[in-house]
Design a protein around this motif. Structure first.
Motif, PDB file in Angstrom:
ATOM      1  N   MET A 331       0.832  -1.200   0.000  1.00  0.00           N
ATOM      2  CA  MET A 331       0.000   0.000   0.000  1.00  0.00           C
ATOM      3  C   MET A 331       0.874   1.262   0.000  1.00  0.00           C
ATOM      4  N   PHE A 332       0.320   2.337  -0.564  1.00  0.00           N
ATOM      5  CA  PHE A 332       0.928   3.661  -0.448  1.00  0.00           C
ATOM      6  C   PHE A 332       0.104   4.496   0.529  1.00  0.00           C
ATOM      7  N   VAL A 333       0.791   5.247   1.375  1.00  0.00           N
ATOM      8  CA  VAL A 333       0.128   6.080   2.378  1.00  0.00           C
ATOM      9  C   VAL A 333       0.750   7.468   2.351  1.00  0.00           C
ATOM     10  N   ASN A 334       0.004   8.442   2.875  1.00  0.00           N
ATOM     11  CA  ASN A 334       0.551   9.781   3.075  1.00  0.00           C
ATOM     12  C   ASN A 334       1.395   9.776   4.348  1.00  0.00           C
ATOM     13  N   PHE A 335       2.616  10.215   4.206  1.00  0.00           N
ATOM     14  CA  PHE A 335       3.617  10.135   5.279  1.00  0.00           C
ATOM     15  C   PHE A 335       3.932  11.568   5.705  1.00  0.00           C
ATOM     16  N   ARG A 336       3.620  11.920   6.951  1.00  0.00           N
ATOM     17  CA  ARG A 336       3.800  13.297   7.422  1.00  0.00           C
ATOM     18  C   ARG A 336       4.590  13.289   8.726  1.00  0.00           C
ATOM     19  N   LEU A 337       5.691  14.038   8.717  1.00  0.00           N
ATOM     20  CA  LEU A 337       6.581  14.103   9.872  1.00  0.00           C
ATOM     21  C   LEU A 337       6.660  15.545  10.345  1.00  0.00           C
ATOM     22  N   SER A 338       6.396  15.789  11.609  1.00  0.00           N
ATOM     23  CA  SER A 338       6.415  17.136  12.179  1.00  0.00           C
ATOM     24  C   SER A 338       7.742  17.387  12.889  1.00  0.00           C
ATOM     25  N   VAL A 339       8.369  18.546  12.540  1.00  0.00           N
ATOM     26  CA  VAL A 339       9.669  18.908  13.121  1.00  0.00           C
ATOM     27  C   VAL A 339       9.516  20.247  13.835  1.00  0.00           C
ATOM     28  N   PRO A 340       9.539  20.288  15.161  1.00  0.00           N
ATOM     29  CA  PRO A 340       9.456  21.582  15.864  1.00  0.00           C
ATOM     30  C   PRO A 340      10.722  22.400  15.670  1.00  0.00           C
TER      31      PRO A 340
END
Length: 534
Positions: A331-340
């Protein structure tokens, strides 16, 4: 007779030399006349200057387009530099073109790295099934790829001559042990027990289940085909075990079973963002076609030390539980990484104009005046840009219609006052002072491309300059997304102050032309003019 002549000379002298009191009177009258004339001239000049200023204001572009480059109101000599490069937009014009502003504020900024992720197997939970003996497969129970198996379930049965022989040995050892266990000689009974245990261990090492061995003991007969059981939970992803008669050897992978209770999500993070990624950071994934309720969060457990040379990205691994089997490998997914990024001065991202070599904003100075200001942006998010230098908290910046302001400021030459490098050669007189007189003899109107150029160069007094090194530079400032352009040429002397050569006009435009003359490596003069190419 002599007396008459002497008397006449005295009378003439008295007529020529005025009386002292009368001379002082004339001197006072002359001074009063000069003072009155000077006062009248002063008031006349002042009224004339006022009339000219009023005429200039009446003819200014503000009356028509609403835009012009002019100093800020109420400016004095001490703050004249602050208004350099400002443009004026009348309030009604601002409303027409949709100018909007926002305040530069200190904010806690979080950068989001968004990319595509791919669901993959947890490689630590992949199991390959082999046999320990050679033989022939007879019955297959896990008979298709994708079947879910559990530990202890049968996979297939195998007929192996080695297994049959070992079963026979085990049964014989059991019979011998039953006859000799009560022997008067201890070494005989212990030896019999050792034979039984050795045959039993051989069956166990060949992956024969304890239940199968127990059944053999109870049955007392050799079983032709023994059952091989699964010892892990998972899904069959590959198989080489087929029905009836396939000969297999220990090196063959008969099954590949993968435990999908946990899966990996592999995200491709660009090289420019890798410095912001650390193990342990939270990652959010979501299926692109599902609702927000299906979002899941995990932590970065591994960052690949190898960069893909084609995509210039590195693989970032996140581990997720998958008890509901919603995440399927492939599967392909939306990958979101938060960097403060901490608390920084920020403006809306639409306020920053980026030329590639510099970044700038338009600062609202009030009363319709806007100033282009170079800034340094340290980071961007989807909504805001963090400004490292160039702005102060509370200043208002333009967020809408700034491209129109940018075009206007460039046309008015305002960008030249933002610290752009000068086109005048090193060692030349200060900008704004022209101590050369130049006349473009050829071309009167240039064409895009290569053009012959002839220039008459004179000094400030009008005398032609002979035997100098004359350089001509063409310059066009950046217009919108079009980068700045320039072209240079060295001219050869023809005599009489005329210099000629060839220069490139890169496009149709009115080019700012700088002429610099040198002798013995020292700049003796410079001048600016324009040449139009059509």
């Amino acid at each position: 007779m002599a007396e008459d002549i002497h008397r006449s000379n005295d009378e003439a002298t008295q007529q020529i030399i005025p009386h002292p009191r009368r001379g002082r009177t004339w001197l006072i009258l002359s001074l009063l006349f000069i003072v009155a004339a000077g006062t009248s001239l002063y008031f006349y000049k002042r009224s004339s200057d006022g009339a000219k200023a009023a005429a200039n204001n009446a003819a200014s572009p503000t009356a028509g387009s609403g835009m012009t480059a002019m100093p800020a109101p109420n400016s004095t000599a001490s703050d004249s530099n602050a208004s350099i490069g400002q443009i004026y937009i009348a309030p009604e014009r601002q409303q027409l073109i949709g100018v909007k502003t926002a305040s530069a504020e200190m904010k806690s900024i979080t950068k989001e790295i968004r990319t595509v992720g791919r669901v993959a197997y947890d490689e630590t939970k992949i199991t390959h099934i082999h046999t320990k003996v050679s033989g022939f497969i007879e019955d297959v129970f896990a008979d298709y790829v994708g079947k879910t198996v559990k530990a202890g379930e049968p996979l297939f049965t195998i007929y192996s001559p080695d297994l049959v022989a070992t079963q026979q040995e085990y049964l014989l050892a059991l019979k011998s042990n039953a006859l000799l266990k009560d022997s008067a000689f201890p070494w005989v009974s212990s030896g019999s027990n050792n034979l039984v245990e050795a045959a039993r261990q051989r069956l166990l090492l060949w992956d024969i289940a304890s239940e199968e061995i127990q059944s053999l003991e109870q049955r007392g007969e050799v079983k032709r085909a023994l059952t091989i059981l699964a010892h892990v939970n998972g899904v069959v992803t590959e198989r080489q075990a087929y029905h009836h008669g396939r000969y297999v050897t220990p090196e063959m992978d008969l099954y590949t079973i993968v435990d999908l209770s946990t899966v990996w999500v592999l995200g491709q993070v660009n090289e420019s963002d890798l410095s912001s990624v650390r193990p342990g950071q939270m990652v959010q994934i979501e299926l692109p076609y599902s609702s927000n309720l299906n979002r899941r969060q995990g932590r970065v457990v591994f960052i690949s030390p190898i960069l893909d040379p084609k995509t210039r990205a590195a693989e970032v691994r996140v581990e997720f539980p998958n008890s509901d089997s919603a995440l399927k490998p492939g599967m392909f997914v939306n990958f979101r990484l938060s960097v403060p990024l901490g608390r920084q001065l920020a403006v809306p991202v639409d306020a920053v104009l980026d030329t590639g070599s510099m970044q700038y904003v338009f600062v609202d100075k009030g009363q319709g005046y806007f100033e282009p200001r170079e800034v340094k942006v340290s980071a961007r998010t989807e909504d805001v840009a963090a400004v490292e230098s160039g702005l102060k908290a509370g200043e208002q910046v333009v967020t809408a219609a700034n491209f129109i302001l940018d075009s206007e400021s460039r046309l008015k030459g305002a960008m030249a006052n933002m610290g752009a490098p000068s086109r005048v050669a090193v060692g030349a007189p200060a900008p704004g002072t022209q101590n050369l007189q130049v006349e473009v003899l050829e071309p009167k109107t240039a064409k895009p491309g290569s053009n012959a150029i002839r220039i008459l160069v004179k000094d400030a007094s009008g005398k032609p300059i002979e035997d100098a090194d004359v350089q001509v530079g063409l310059f066009m400032p950046q217009m919108g997304n079009m980068p700045p352009m320039s072209s240079d040429a060295m001219l050869k002397p023809e005599g009489g102050g005329v210099y000629s050569g060839t220069i490139q006009f890169l496009m149709a435009w009115t080019w700012e032309t700088t002429v610099t003359a040198k002798k013995n490596g020292q700049v003796i003069g410079t001048a600016k003019t324009t040449i139009t190419a059509r």
